[in-house]
Design an enzyme around this catalytic site. Structure first.
Site, PDB file in Angstrom:
ATOM      1  N   ASP A 130       5.021   2.881  -8.367  1.00 27.36           N
ATOM      2  CA  ASP A 130       3.886   2.357  -9.122  1.00 27.36           C
ATOM      3  C   ASP A 130       4.443   1.635 -10.338  1.00 27.36           C
ATOM      4  OD1 ASP A 130       1.126   2.091  -9.936  1.00 27.36           O
ATOM      5  OD2 ASP A 130       1.433   3.739 -11.341  1.00 27.36           O
ATOM      6  N   ARG A 143       2.551   8.006  -4.130  1.00 28.34           N
ATOM      7  CA  ARG A 143       3.012   6.636  -3.953  1.00 28.34           C
ATOM      8  C   ARG A 143       4.529   6.531  -4.072  1.00 28.34           C
ATOM      9  NH1 ARG A 143      -0.144   5.148  -8.588  1.00 28.34           N
ATOM     10  NH2 ARG A 143      -1.859   5.417  -7.155  1.00 28.34           N
ATOM     11  N   ARG A 179       5.190   0.238  -0.804  1.00 30.42           N
ATOM     12  CA  ARG A 179       3.908   0.830  -1.154  1.00 30.42           C
ATOM     13  C   ARG A 179       2.812   0.194  -0.318  1.00 30.42           C
ATOM     14  NH1 ARG A 179       1.029   1.712  -7.007  1.00 30.42           N
ATOM     15  NH2 ARG A 179      -0.821   2.674  -6.134  1.00 30.42           N
TER      16      ARG A 179
HETATM   17  P1  ADP Z   1      -2.946   3.345 -11.214  1.00 28.23           P
HETATM   18  O1  ADP Z   1      -1.687   2.630 -11.593  1.00 28.23           O
HETATM   19  O2  ADP Z   1      -3.987   3.360 -12.313  1.00 28.23           O
HETATM   20  O3  ADP Z   1      -2.696   4.719 -10.689  1.00 28.23           O
HETATM   21  P2  ADP Z   1      -2.987   1.506  -8.973  1.00 28.23           P
HETATM   22  O4  ADP Z   1      -1.511   1.391  -9.151  1.00 28.23           O
HETATM   23  O5  ADP Z   1      -3.498   1.870  -7.632  1.00 28.23           O
HETATM   24  O6  ADP Z   1      -3.609   2.528 -10.015  1.00 28.23           O
HETATM   25  O7  ADP Z   1      -3.574   0.141  -9.468  1.00 28.23           O
HETATM   26  C1  ADP Z   1      -4.742  -0.382  -8.997  1.00 28.23           C
HETATM   27  C2  ADP Z   1      -5.014  -1.723  -9.654  1.00 28.23           C
HETATM   28  O8  ADP Z   1      -5.017  -1.589 -11.062  1.00 28.23           O
HETATM   29  C3  ADP Z   1      -4.007  -2.834  -9.460  1.00 28.23           C
HETATM   30  O9  ADP Z   1      -4.220  -3.521  -8.256  1.00 28.23           O
HETATM   31  C4  ADP Z   1      -4.290  -3.760 -10.637  1.00 28.23           C
HETATM   32  O10 ADP Z   1      -5.095  -4.867 -10.262  1.00 28.23           O
HETATM   33  C5  ADP Z   1      -5.102  -2.896 -11.564  1.00 28.23           C
HETATM   34  N1  ADP Z   1      -4.667  -2.915 -12.950  1.00 28.23           N
HETATM   35  C6  ADP Z   1      -5.489  -3.070 -14.019  1.00 28.23           C
HETATM   36  N2  ADP Z   1      -4.830  -3.052 -15.164  1.00 28.23           N
HETATM   37  C7  ADP Z   1      -3.521  -2.891 -14.846  1.00 28.23           C
HETATM   38  C8  ADP Z   1      -2.333  -2.813 -15.621  1.00 28.23           C
HETATM   39  N3  ADP Z   1      -2.357  -2.889 -16.963  1.00 28.23           N
HETATM   40  N4  ADP Z   1      -1.163  -2.633 -14.958  1.00 28.23           N
HETATM   41  C9  ADP Z   1      -1.139  -2.545 -13.602  1.00 28.23           C
HETATM   42  N5  ADP Z   1      -2.232  -2.615 -12.808  1.00 28.23           N
HETATM   43  C10 ADP Z   1      -3.408  -2.789 -13.421  1.00 28.23           C
HETATM   44 MG    MG Z   2      -0.502   0.990 -10.919  1.00 28.01          MG
END
Ligand code: ADP
Ligand code: MG
Length: 151
Positions: free
Chosen positions: A97, A94, A83
């Protein structure tokens, strides 16, 4: 030891293989034991809708890693599986995730980490596999998974 639920999603490449590799990477992590793996389901993309369908699932784990360390490990696994946060857009396609959905009954809202996952209660693609593993799991602030789904 804490019990946590991890959401997995993929919509690029060999989705089933990426999710399998994600689960294997969790299993091989010191301090993490995978308890159960939900079935995987095909779901329509949310947000950016003009992209391939997702494959989604949830695993329950037992872990001695505190939330921050668990998140760091999830981001490491995402990177190892290819990723790239440079070429991918938020809510866009992606390879993999990994999200912390629940961590015991912890409520946490810090820069970069919110638990429970802030959009869990409005995402059937995460709630349904979670309910498969534990319908009585409680999303702090929103109630039991089975009740959220019934609404
Ligand atoms: P999403 O999963 O919401 O689609 P991303 O995978 O791009 O978005 O995640 C972006 C950021 O979300 C991560 O770098 C992380 O710091 C943050 N984040 C906040 N809370 C969480 C959580 N509970 N689990 C995973 N990532 C989280
Ligand atoms: Mg995420």
């Amino acid at each position: 030891m804490a019990v946590a639920f991890i959401g997995l999603g993929a919509n690029l490449g060999d989705r089933r293989r990426s999710i399998g590799a994600g689960v294997a990477a969790l299993e091989s992590t010191p301090g993490i034991t995978v308890l159960r793996v939900s079935t995987l389901r095909e779901t329509e993309p949310v947000g950016v809708v003009d992209q391939p369908r997702f494959l989604n699932g949830v695993v329950s784990i037992e872990t001695r890693l505190p939330p921050r360390e668990l998140l760091a490990r999830l981001l490491e696994i995402e990177a190892a599986l290819g990723r790239s946060r440079d070429t991918e857009t938020r809510y866009g396609p992606r390879v993999i995730d990994l999200d912390i959905l629940l961590y015991d009954d912890v409520v946490l809202d810090e820069p970069g980490l919110t638990i429970p996952h802030p959009r869990l209660h409005e995402r059937p693609f995460a709630l349904e596999p979670l309910a498969e593993l534990d319908p009585d799991a409680v999303v702090p602030g929103h109630g039991r998974v089975r009740d959220i789904l019934a609404e």
